[in-house]
Design an enzyme around this catalytic site. Sequence first.
Site, PDB file in Angstrom:
ATOM      1  N   ASN A   1     -24.072  19.032 -84.697  1.00 18.69           N
ATOM      2  CA  ASN A   1     -24.071  19.795 -85.947  1.00 18.69           C
ATOM      3  C   ASN A   1     -22.876  19.307 -86.771  1.00 18.69           C
ATOM      4  OD1 ASN A   1     -23.914  21.719 -87.955  1.00 18.69           O
ATOM      5  ND2 ASN A   1     -23.399  23.428 -86.602  1.00 18.69           N
TER       6      ASN A   1
ATOM      7  N   LYS B   1     -22.052  20.046 -89.681  1.00 14.37           N
ATOM      8  CA  LYS B   1     -21.566  21.071 -90.621  1.00 14.37           C
ATOM      9  C   LYS B   1     -21.342  20.435 -91.998  1.00 14.37           C
ATOM     10  CE  LYS B   1     -19.797  23.629 -86.718  1.00 14.37           C
ATOM     11  NZ  LYS B   1     -18.821  24.555 -86.181  1.00 14.37           N
TER      12      LYS B   1
ATOM     13  N   HIS C   1     -26.640  30.079 -87.521  1.00 14.38           N
ATOM     14  CA  HIS C   1     -25.339  29.689 -86.966  1.00 14.38           C
ATOM     15  C   HIS C   1     -24.326  30.787 -87.288  1.00 14.38           C
ATOM     16  CE1 HIS C   1     -21.564  27.571 -86.416  1.00 14.38           C
ATOM     17  NE2 HIS C   1     -22.222  26.744 -85.638  1.00 14.38           N
TER      18      HIS C   1
ATOM     19  N   GLU D   1     -21.474  30.718 -88.401  1.00 16.09           N
ATOM     20  CA  GLU D   1     -20.800  30.572 -89.706  1.00 16.09           C
ATOM     21  C   GLU D   1     -21.670  31.128 -90.823  1.00 16.09           C
ATOM     22  OE1 GLU D   1     -20.068  26.419 -89.156  1.00 16.09           O
ATOM     23  OE2 GLU D   1     -18.560  26.902 -87.639  1.00 16.09           O
TER      24      GLU D   1
ATOM     25  N   GLU E   1     -23.817  30.435 -78.527  1.00 13.06           N
ATOM     26  CA  GLU E   1     -22.524  29.972 -79.016  1.00 13.06           C
ATOM     27  C   GLU E   1     -21.564  31.154 -79.144  1.00 13.06           C
ATOM     28  OE1 GLU E   1     -22.870  26.009 -81.250  1.00 13.06           O
ATOM     29  OE2 GLU E   1     -23.292  27.580 -82.690  1.00 13.06           O
TER      30      GLU E   1
ATOM     31  N   GLY F   1     -15.038  25.739 -82.458  1.00  9.57           N
ATOM     32  CA  GLY F   1     -13.965  25.085 -83.205  1.00  9.57           C
ATOM     33  C   GLY F   1     -12.566  25.519 -82.793  1.00  9.57           C
TER      34      GLY F   1
ATOM     35  N   SER G   1     -16.881  24.192 -78.601  1.00 12.75           N
ATOM     36  CA  SER G   1     -15.873  23.273 -78.052  1.00 12.75           C
ATOM     37  C   SER G   1     -16.390  22.437 -76.880  1.00 12.75           C
ATOM     38  CB  SER G   1     -14.597  24.036 -77.673  1.00 12.75           C
ATOM     39  OG  SER G   1     -14.047  24.655 -78.825  1.00 12.75           O
TER      40      SER G   1
HETATM   41  P1  PGA Z   1     -17.566  23.108 -82.034  1.00 12.28           P
HETATM   42  O1  PGA Z   1     -18.768  23.761 -82.892  1.00 12.28           O
HETATM   43  O2  PGA Z   1     -18.201  22.151 -81.058  1.00 12.28           O
HETATM   44  O3  PGA Z   1     -16.716  22.405 -83.048  1.00 12.28           O
HETATM   45  O4  PGA Z   1     -16.873  24.224 -81.356  1.00 12.28           O
HETATM   46  C1  PGA Z   1     -19.984  24.106 -82.281  1.00 12.28           C
HETATM   47  C2  PGA Z   1     -20.919  24.684 -83.316  1.00 12.28           C
HETATM   48  O5  PGA Z   1     -20.460  25.422 -84.193  1.00 12.28           O
HETATM   49  O6  PGA Z   1     -22.153  24.436 -83.297  1.00 12.28           O
END
Ligand code: PGA
Length: 254
Positions: free
Chosen positions: A12, A14, A98, A100, A170, A176, A216
């Site tokens: 992803n 983003k 997601h 976010e 997640e 992140g 992560s």
């Molecule tokens: P990350 O993000 O691997 O940077 O933690 C995962 C995601 O948001 O899909």
Amino acid sequence: MNKERKLIIAGNWKMNKTVAEGLDLVHGLKLELASVKEVDIVVCPPFTALSEVSKAILDSNLRLGAQNMSENGLGAYTGEIAAGMLKEFSVRYVILGHSERRQYQKESDALIAKKAASVHAAALKPIVCVGETLAERESNQTEQVLDTQVRGSLCGLTREQMVETVVAYEPVWAIGTGKTATTQQAQDAHAFIRSLLAKMFDESIAKKVRIQYGGSVKPSNSRELMSQPDVDGALVGGAALEVRSFADIIKNSI
Ligand code: PGA
């Protein structure tokens, strides 16, 4: 690694990568991953890079995903992207809900359910994200939150559609942040989600659904995470932005 379900590992991106940067990334991934057959590999660039990335991966084992989609068909929806537009670029998967988007765009389970239905109506496959916040985990609400999100965002699907749906667990506190759920925490949450699917549909459907872990994921932890019986892949953010780390996550998972 011998898994009950074929692994699916998606990057992803983003809101990152120009078209040129995205092309560099997929050219590198194509070279590194050409021989990988054991994993469904998906890249999810921003909308602006879908067209060029689509052409670049045409002759490869990489598949294309989008990061969001409108629940509506064509029409007066300024700033939105419809399923038919994604299909033009041979998109196969669409990330929905997601954390976010749940947080910043206030996407609800009901909206995600509508989007999931539209994704299936277009014969695309949704990757539906669920996961608890740190406060929810610390107050022992993880299962309650997952119950609400899984039921709320997958409730309208037929059995056939559910099998073609990917669920991404997640934990919001692991996205992140560099904090990964322990393999046991991931396995427990995945097993719980599968048990919910068995209640909503039935055991045979639940056994077929692939559940990705996200938060992560990196080359150093992907093997252990993927070795868990109910972890069927990964949704990778930060580490999907570089050829080396994304390729190593996939190679280490096989
Ligand atoms: P990350 O993000 O691997 O940077 O933690 C995962 C995601 O948001 O899909």
